[in-house]
Structures are given as structure tokens and as C-alpha cells.
Enzyme design. Structure first.
Site: not given
Length: 135
Positions: A105, A115, A117-118
Site C-alpha cells: 500500500s 491508519y 499501524t499501516t
């Protein structure tokens, strides 16, 4: 083609034609990954290309996210990429050929409040990919 949802894979494999096969796999589970790779090799004899793109997104805010949810995302998004890549790369090394395409991503580079933790797990993913290149 492989996915946790084997039925969805079957529908797509039918559209792709006779040479396409479908396999159920839990990418976070090592024995599931090993079995899937064995099935593919037994049917096709080789693996020419791996498109490694399993991943989930949970938009729970950082302060509300449980450790269980975080662990699930890491297991699928990072551990899954590692396991599938390692087992397939071992077969490709025996064949002396093959290509691995890893899809991640863009949130790894951007992150954001929605987001938190992404960004971390995707940066870890990029680090993993750099280690593969060195191997």
C-alpha cells in the site's frame, strides 16, 4: 491463484481457463502456505511468477485498537508476505528461474491519523523486500 476464500478463487480460475488452478491458503499459517506451495508444484511442476498481495486494513483508531487486531494485521500483511515469499522463492531457486512481484500500500509512505499501524507494518514490509533483494 490462492486466497483464504477458496470459492472466490475458483470463480476467477474458471474465468481464466483450464490451466488456472485455485488454492485455499491462510498466509499467516506456515503449514497452510507450505501445503499450498506443494499443491501448486504437484500440479504445475514449476512456479514462474508470484504476485504477493495479501493484506487487510483495519481503520480502528490507534488508541482504540486491540492488540489482537494489531497482531492479526501483522500476521497477514507482514508474516504472510514473508512465508509465501520464502516458500515460493525456495522453489524458484531450485528451478533457477522465477519472478516475485510484491504489492504494498502507498500508506507505507504516507500513513496518517486514520491508519497509524499501516505505515509501520508497510515500512517493515519494504524492509523485508530489501532483504530479499540482498539474498
Amino acid at each position: 491463484m490462492a486466497d483464504l476464500n477458496r470459492d472466490a478463487c475458483e470463480d476467477i480460475a474458471v474465468l481464466l481457463g483450464e490451466s488456472a488452478t485455485h488454492h485455499g491458503v491462510d498466509v499467516a499459517n506456515e503449514s497452510s502456505v507450505e501445503s499450498m506451495v506443494d499443491e501448486v508444484i504437484n500440479h504445475h511442476q514449476v512456479i514462474d511468477v508470484l504476485v504477493n498481495c495479501a493484506g487487510i486494513l483495519d481503520e480502528t483508531p490507534f488508541l482504540d485498537m486491540s492488540a489482537e487486531t494489531f497482531d492479526r494485521m501483522i500476521s497477514i500483511n507482514l508474516r504472510g508476505a514473508f512465508l509465501v515469499g520464502r516458500y515460493v522463492a525456495a522453489e524458484m531457486a531450485k528451478q533457477k528461474s522465477g519472478r516475485i512481484i510484491n504489492i504494498s500500500s502507498q500508506l507505507a509512505l504516507k500513513g496518517g491519523v486514520a491508519y497509524p499501524t499501516t505505515a509501520q507494518r508497510r515500512l517493515d514490509y519494504w524492509g523485508l523486500l530489501n532483504r530479499w533483494r540482498e539474498s
